[in-house]
Each structure stands twice: as structure tokens, then as C-alpha cells.
Design a protein around this motif. Structure first.
Motif, short mmCIF file in Angstrom:
data_model
loop_
_atom_site.label_atom_id
_atom_site.label_comp_id
_atom_site.label_asym_id
_atom_site.label_seq_id
_atom_site.Cartn_x
_atom_site.Cartn_y
_atom_site.Cartn_z
N GLN A 274 87.21 40.52 62.30
CA GLN A 274 86.05 39.78 62.81
C GLN A 274 85.27 40.65 63.78
N TYR B 38 80.20 38.31 65.53
CA TYR B 38 80.71 37.05 64.99
C TYR B 38 81.47 36.29 66.07
N GLN C 274 76.17 33.34 59.19
CA GLN C 274 76.12 33.77 60.59
C GLN C 274 76.09 32.60 61.56
#
Lengths: 513, 332
Positions: A25, A29, A76
Motif C-alpha cells: 500500500q 493510499y 482512489q
């Protein structure tokens, strides 16, 4: 929120916490993830999502790639993996079902990226791959074949992988670069097999061996030393090789007429859509092929996979009574007496297109409303919402048109405006924002005379000689015009003279300044 | 039994766009009509003529009578507006963040309740002309109705929320709709024992407030507003429901252009009327139940292909016969 929970939340976003990063990740994010409970962020996302939902409904027909844009945005900003999964499915369906989609998106990298993501996370990737191939999507891309073969290879199905690559080579025969890429990948796979890193499933090998034994006993003996051609005779008795297993074949996709192959390459799909990406990793796959096995595969020409396990079939309205005949509901929600309890009904089938397809197949029902538009995005909408969006669009368009019309002036209008301003003595070209301002900036001494036909914003300084010449040329032009009307009546001559004089007067006035 | 048009009057000067809602005043002489042409109209239902109209900024989605002289309306303008009919004055009471989809008046609380696509319901005080309280619903509100102290809210994603107007701090019941598809309209039984709701996919469900197992066993759903066309069943949305105050029976109107009356307790259809020119978008019974107002207008619920003619919106007032609306058990 308790103190401990708060601390955990704080710790989650800290850069020192390497666990999320280890899982791949990104910091961006994680930062967004930390913000997801922020009301401002939520409001912004909600607003943007509404906009996307509306855009998808009204622009997807003309521009199906808007689905991809929406999905990219959702990736997103939306953190609900289930919603993302549905959106991914809808996006893929939306693009592939669009008009001339094969020509438009059959080689599109973005669509292929969307597709590969769907395949990555799907447990029924074989179905999806087989479906897409039958529709000739991405078949001219080496990546498509390598990804497909790669998945088989990962799951210890090198023979299936090999078969797929062979099929891919046929499609890419005319495309040198793609073919080279495919062959390179294939040679790498061969190396992996040689090194023992990739292999066929042991269970398959065992069954192969037993079948081989059976075949040996029934088949006439082959001449000693006969060459075995790999492509021509995949069922051949290759020493140390592997053989196809008819039981393992994804035969539910096959047509009767086509031969059986290992990787499910044969056959065609009658459906127009991508199969629903339903068997998500980590969830138990309860869809069994029992039904097909019982009846045998002989009578089945095409197969529609079973519906999603996400559909919870608790049907209160399952009694399909005739019109007007009232049916009784179930009493499943009436346990928990004495206290108020949430009554659960049937969960909406999120994979609406799949459901609709089944209904179409039945051919018994026709929905007399905009079912697709209502369920198109992540959120269902009402007729009124659809209409309201159209209304607000039309209002916006009308306002924009009105604004544009205000700025547009016809030549006649412009002339009238200028005359009016001249009369009032208010004409100030610097203050005007219309078409004349650029002329003022561009004109040079050389084309000074040409400005006589319009309004001169400001006379530039010119040499006295040039000024004199200019005046002479104007006078000459007037004379010339008068000479051109030898026998004309006074009525006709007068306006021309007047016009010429006016022009000259204006010129002189400018020169004198 | 099918009934013709011998007992109905067509009103003149009907709206030029879809009819959103209809409501009779207490005397049953005046008919209030909100429409997508941004106008609130008041008709003389007896004479069948337009008495007056009010122009709004944007299409109206719902309207109601506060009393015979005052009407409320809301719509895409996001404003709750109160109209003084006699004086021809309009007053902006408040706003929602999104369009106001539905409005209802609570007789018990004496307040007006509005539901909006901003996922909230708001209670308005007609006397002080101010907001009393707002409550989030977690989804866009599509339909509301109230009886006694119960307020039923139907939202997107097939959620049904039941509130007690005496205590709006907590939602009394949260349910998933008994119907498989989107809730389009909700109306409560006048006797306050439950409610009926119509779905987008040709079904009506009858539900009860009481969560007791015995009572809940009585709930049911039935198919309606469907047409058979060469072995293919055409399924139309149920757009409107209206209760007869006296008999507890109700009428339903669908996009197939038909109006049917139903006896919910005996599970019987009482009558079906002639086919109206286009979709039935609104229905309303007069307080004494002797009239039924029928709004027939295309709701843009389906793509119209080619040059297919779309009938103009039309308004009808039907004089009800007992046979059409009275339950058979009472008749005998």
C-alpha cells in the motif's frame, strides 16, 4: 471512539508503521485511507461520486471509456472493496457491451488493464478468459495470452498454459512484435519447467498415466521409432510428456462441433457480457457443476455459470401468481418476538446485467422502464432523479448558450453599436473587448490605408510625407469613384459622393490628431 | 370488473408536463396539483376548471394542503414553499440540500414533513413557519407517508424506516423492503395498522407495523400492472397509490395506464378502470371518498423510440361507485 482505538488509528498512518507498506500500500493510499472518516472528505467524495454516476448514465453511450475514468477515480476515493468490485464488473460490462466495442476497445490498453485486474481478483478467471477470447477481445495482444497461460502455470497447469500459448501464436502470426513477445515468454516458461519451478499437477499426471495405460491396451502398437509431433498429435504418447484430461476440461464452454482441449479454448459464449466476477478470492466457492454432470454434457451447447453467491435467495415474493391474485409472504422475519428487530428481505442482485440476461434467456418478461439506466452506476436512482439530472443539464446548457449569445455580435449589430458610440463620443477601443482590439495591436504603418474601411482605434504616428501621400491617395480614390458614374442621376450619385466624402473626412480627422 | 369513463370528468387546462401529485381539500371541491412544468395549480373539481396557479422556480415533485387556504410544495428548487391561496402570496419556509421528493402532513403533530434526496426528513411548523427537526435516513428519500404517530419513509436501496413522531431520537424500525426492486410509493392504511408500497417492477406489498409474529405472518405481496403481449409479460412500474378513508381499500396506478382498486384485507381486486392515455402518475381520493382524481402523464420512464406519440398530460376526476371501492364483505 475509545483511547485505544484512537491510538491504533494514529499508528496506522505513521510512516514508521511498515506493515501496510509491506503489503504494497502506497503512502498516498494510506493518507487517503486515514482521511476517510473526515466529514469534509466524505462530502467531497459524495459530491464527486454523484457527478460520476450522472456522467456514466448520460455519457457512457457515446464515450464508454468514462467507465474506466470512473473506476480509476473510485480506486482512489472509495474504500469499500465490495463496491469497487461491483463497479469493476459494471465498468467492464459497460465497455464491452458498447457499440462497436471490439473495433474500438479490442486492443485498448486501459480496457485491458481493467480486464486484467478483474481476472487477477477473480476465482472464475478461466470463465472470464474463455469468454473474452470467444468474443475476440484482446486476442491480438501477446499480454492476453501470456497472462492466461501464466495463471495456468501458477496453478500447476503447464499443459494448459502450453496449449494457450500455441493458440496465441496462431492469432499473432501476422504480428511480429507481439509474436516475438509471446515466444520469449514461452521460452522462459520452458526454462522454468526445465528447472522444475513449474510443473503439471500431480493428480493430472496420475490420471494421465492411468489413461495412457488404458489406451495402450486398446490402441494398436505404434511402430518403433515413429516421431511424435507435438502440435499435430497432442494426445500422442510422448515419453515423459503430459496429456489432456477430458474430465478436467472446462467443457461447459464448448460447442458440440469443436474438439476438446485442455484449456477451455474451444467453444463460444452465447452471452453478450463478461461473466460476473463472482467468486472472489477468500470466499468459498460453492458453485458446483453437479447439475451438469448428472445430465451429462452431451445435450449442453452453451453454459451460463450459476448466479453469484452474493445473492441471498430469501424470496418473499417467489410465488409468481397471476395478475391480481394475492400471494402470501413468508414469516421468516418474525422470530425475536417482543422486541423490534430488523426485518431482512432479499438482497438486491448487484450483478443486474447477469440477472437480466437470464431473464432475457427465458424470454418471458419485458421491463417497461429504464432498468439499465436505473441500475447503471453504483447507486440506483429513481425516474425523478434521472429526469432532474436531465433538467439541470438543460438549464446549464441554456444558460451557457445565452451567455455565449450575449457575447456574439453580428457585423450589423457591431456597426450599429459603434455608430451609437461615435454619436455619443464614448467610443473607446481600449475599453472594448470585442473583435477590434487585436487589430489595434497588430496594425503597422504599412497597412495604414486599409484601416479606412473600419474604425481606427488610434492613429499611429507617421511621417508627414506619408501622411500627405495618404491624403492624396484618398482624394484620388474619391475622384475615381465619381468618375465611375458618368451619366448617373443625381439621386444615385449623391450617396456615393457622401460616402466617399465621409470616408475622406474621417481620414483627415485622424491624420490631424 | 372493468369500468368505463361514464362517471368521470376531464379537467381543462391540465399541466403541460408530468403530474407529480394530487390532493383534494377538506371539502373535496378543490384539487391541488403539482407538476413538472413548475406550476402549482388549483382546480375546481366540480366544474372541472382551473381556478388559479402559482409559478415556481423549478419542477415541483410534491404538494399538499395545510388547510383549505394554504398549500405547501417542494421540488427541484430545494425550497419548501407555503402558498396563501386567497392572497396569492408565497413564502419560503426553508430549504433542503437536494431536491425535495415528497411531502406529507401529520394530523397528529400538526406539522408538515418533507423528504429529500439529501437523505434527510425535516419537520416544519406551519405556525412559526420554521424547521422543527431534521433526521438523517442514510439514503435518498423516495416516498413518505404518515398515520397517527407513525411515519414511514421509503428510501433508495429498498430501505424502509419507521419513525415514531413522538420520539424522533431513534428510528423505531428499520426494514429491507419486502419487494425485490426499488420502492416507488408508500401509503399508510387510514386505520394505522400498516402500509402498502408499490415497486418499480409491478408489485405491491402490504406490511404491518406490529412486529408480533402473528401479525407479521399476514404480510404479503402481489403482482399488478403487468400486461401479457404474445406470451411476453410486460412489467410496468407502480407509480401511485391512494387509500379510501372510509373503506380502507386502495387504488393503484401504473405506467401501463390502468387504475385498479384493491381490498387489501381480503386480498381481492375490486375494479379495474379503462386504460388511460399514458402512465398514471398520481392518484388521490377525496376525503369522503366519493371522488378519485387521476393524473395521467408520461414520466419519461421508458425510451420512446422514433416518432411515437406521447399523449399530453391529462387530469380526470372520477365519481366513485360503491361497487368499485367497497369491500365485498361489507357489500354482502
Amino acid at each position: 471512539m475509545s483511547e485505544t482505538e484512537k491510538k491504533e488509528d494514529d499508528w496506522f498512518g505513521q510512516k514508521e508503521n511498515i506493515q501496510p507498506r509491506r503489503k504494497g500500500q502506497s503512502s498516498d493510499y494510506l493518507a487517503r485511507l486515514a482521511k476517510q472518516n473526515d466529514p469534509e472528505f466524505q462530502a467531497r467524495v459524495k459530491k464527486e461520486q454523484d457527478e460520476w454516476e450522472n456522467r456514466v448514465r448520460y455519457e457512457a453511450q457515446e464515450n464508454p471509456m468514462i467507465w474506466h475514468e470512473y473506476f480509476t477515480w473510485a480506486n482512489q476515493n472509495v474504500f469499500d472493496s465490495y463496491q469497487l468490485k461491483i463497479l469493476q464488473h459494471k465498468a467492464l460490462n459497460g465497455i464491452i457491451r458498447s457499440e462497436n466495442s471490439l473495433e474500438r476497445f479490442g486492443k485498448n490498453e486501459k480496457v485491458f488493464e481493467l480486464f486484467t485486474r478483474a481476472v487477477d481478483e477473480a476465482k472464475n478467471w478461466q470463465e472470464i478468459m474463455s469468454f473474452v477470447r470467444s468474443k475476440k477481445f484482446f486476442v491480438n495482444m501477446a499480454k492476453f495470452w501470456t497472462i492466461w497461460a501464466g495463471r495456468h502455470e501458477i496453478e500447476e497447469g503447464v499443459r494448459e498454459a502450453d496449449e494457450i500459448l500455441t493458440e496465441g501464436e496462431k492469432y499473432l502470426a501476422a504480428k511480429k512484435e507481439e509474436l516475438a513477445e509471446l515466444r520469449k515468454w514461452r521460452s522462459n516458461m520452458d526454462i522454468r519447467i526445465a528447472l522444475g519451478r513449474s510443473r503439471q499437477r500431480a493428480s493430472d499426471l496420475e490420471s494421465d498415466n492411468s489413461e495412457r495405460q488404458r489406451n495402450r491396451s486398446t490402441r494398436p502398437a505404434r511402430k518403433f521409432g515413429t516421431m511424435i509431433k507435438r502440435d499435430d498429435d497432442p494426445q500422442g504418447d510422448r515419453p515423459g510428456g503430459v496429456k489432456s484430461n477430458a474430465k478436467r476440461t472446462i467443457s461447459i464452454f464448448k460447442d458440440k462441433t469443436e474438439p476438446t482441449t485442455v484449456a477451455g479454448l474451444e467453444g463460444d459464449w452465447n452471452r453478450q457480457k463478461v461473466p460476473p466476477n463472482i467468486k472472489i478470492k477468500g470466499k468459498e466457492n460453492k458453485t458446483k457443476a453437479e447439475k451438469w454432470n448428472k445430465g451429462g454434457l452431451k445435450d449442453i451447447e452453451a453454459h451460463v455459470p450459476k448466479a453469484s453467491k452474493l445473492i441471498i435467495p430469501i424470496d418473499d415474493e417467489s410465488d409468481d401468481s397471476d395478475d391480481g391474485k394475492i400471494t402470501k409472504g413468508s414469516s421468516k422475519s418474525t422470530k425475536g418476538q417482543g422486541q423490534l428487530k430488523e426485518i431482512k428481505g432479499k438482497k438486491l442482485d448487484q450483478f443486474w446485467s447477469f440477472d437480466e440476461e437470464k431473464e432475457k434467456e427465458n424470454g418471458k418478461q419485458k421491463f417497461m422502464y429504464r432498468k439499465n439506466e436505473i441500475n447503471m452506476g453504483l447507486k440506483e436512482v429513481s425516474f425523478e432523479e434521472l429526469r432532474a439530472f436531465k433538467y439541470s443539464r438543460s438549464i446549464e446548457k441554456a444558460a451557457a448558450k445565452e451567455k455565449a449569445l450575449e457575447n456574439i455580435r453580428t457585423p450589423v449589430q457591431r456597426k450599429l453599436d459603434e455608430d451609437e458610440m461615435l454619436k455619443r463620443g464614448q467610443f473607446s477601443p481600449d475599453a472594448e473587448a470585442h473583435d477590434f482590439s487585436p487589430v489595434k495591436l497588430q496594425f503597422a504603418e504599412s497597412n495604414l490605408d486599409e484601416l479606412g474601411c473600419g474604425l481606427i482605434p488610434k492613429t499611429p504616428e507617421i511621417e508627414a510625407r506619408d501622411r500627405k501621400l495618404s491624403r492624396i491617395s484618398e482624394e484620388a480614390s474619391v475622384d475615381l469613384e465619381l468618375e465611375k458614374l458618368p451619366d448617373a442621376e443625381e439621386k444615385l450619385r449623391e450617396p456615393v459622393v457622401k460616402k466617399s466624402k465621409k470616408k475622406l473626412a474621417f481620414k483627415i480627422f485622424c491624420d490631424d490628431q | 370488473m372493468s369500468y368505463g369513463q361514464d362517471t368521470e370528468t376531464r379537467l381543462s387546462d391540465a399541466p403541460t408536463d408530468s403530474i407529480s401529485s394530487l390532493q383534494f381539500d377538506s371539502s373535496g371541491r378543490k384539487l391541488l396539483c403539482a407538476a413538472w412544468d413548475s406550476k402549482l395549480r388549483i382546480y375546481d373539481a366540480q366544474a372541472g376548471i382551473l381556478e388559479c396557479d402559482f409559478k415556481s422556480q423549478a419542477p415541483l415533485l410534491d404538494a399538499l394542503y395545510e388547510d383549505d387556504n394554504h398549500a405547501w410544495a417542494g421540488g427541484l428548487a430545494r425550497k419548501v414553499t407555503r402558498y396563501n391561496i386567497e392572497r396569492n402570496i408565497e413564502d419560503n419556509i426553508g430549504t433542503h440540500e437536494e431536491a425535495i421528493s415528497c411531502m406529507v402532513r401529520s394530523q397528529e403533530k400538526g406539522c408538515v414533513i418533507s423528504g429529500s434526496w439529501d437523505q434527510e426528513i425535516t419537520l416544519w411548523d406551519p405556525r412559526t413557519r420554521s424547521r422543527i427537526v431534521s433526521r438523517p435516513q442514510n439514503e435518498r428519500v423516495y416516498s413518505i407517508d404518515t398515520v397517527g404517530n407513525q411515519l414511514v419513509v421509503g428510501t433508495a436501496q429498498r430501505r424502509i424506516l419507521i419513525w415514531d413522531l413522538r420520539n424522533l431520537d431513534i428510528c423505531e424500525q428499520k426494514r429491507d423492503s419486502n419487494l425485490k426492486y426499488q420502492t416507488r410509493v408508500i401509503k399508510c392504511f387510514p386505520n394505522g395498522i400498516g402500509f402498502v408500497m408499490g415497486s418499480i417492477e409491478g408489485r405491491v406489498a402490504v406490511e404491518y407495523f406490529d412486529v408480533d409474529a402473528e401479525v407479521q405472518r399476514k404480510r404479503y405481496a402481489f403482482k399488478c400492472h403487468r400486461q401479457k403481449n404474445e406470451d411476453i409479460e410486460e412489467i410496468y412500474p407502480v407509480n401511485a397509490l391512494a387509500f379510501h378513508q372510509k373503506y380502507q381499500t386502495f387504488a393503484s396506478g401504473g405506467s401501463d395506464g390502468f387504475v385498479s382498486t384493491w381490498d387489501g384485507f381480503n386480498k381481492k381486486r375490486l375494479a379495474i378502470y379503462r386504460r388511460y392515455p399514458t402512465s398514471i402518475s398520481a392518484l388521490a381520493f377525496s376525503p369522503n371518498g366519493d371522488q378519485l382524481a387521476i393524473g395521467s402523464s408520461f414520466l419519461d420512464e421508458i425510451d420512446v423510440q422514433g416518432d411515437r406519440y406521447i399523449p399530453e398530460p391529462q387530469l380526470f376526476v372520477r365519481q366513485m361507485l360503491d361497487a368499485e371501492i367497497k369491500p365485498k364483505s361489507l357489500s354482502t
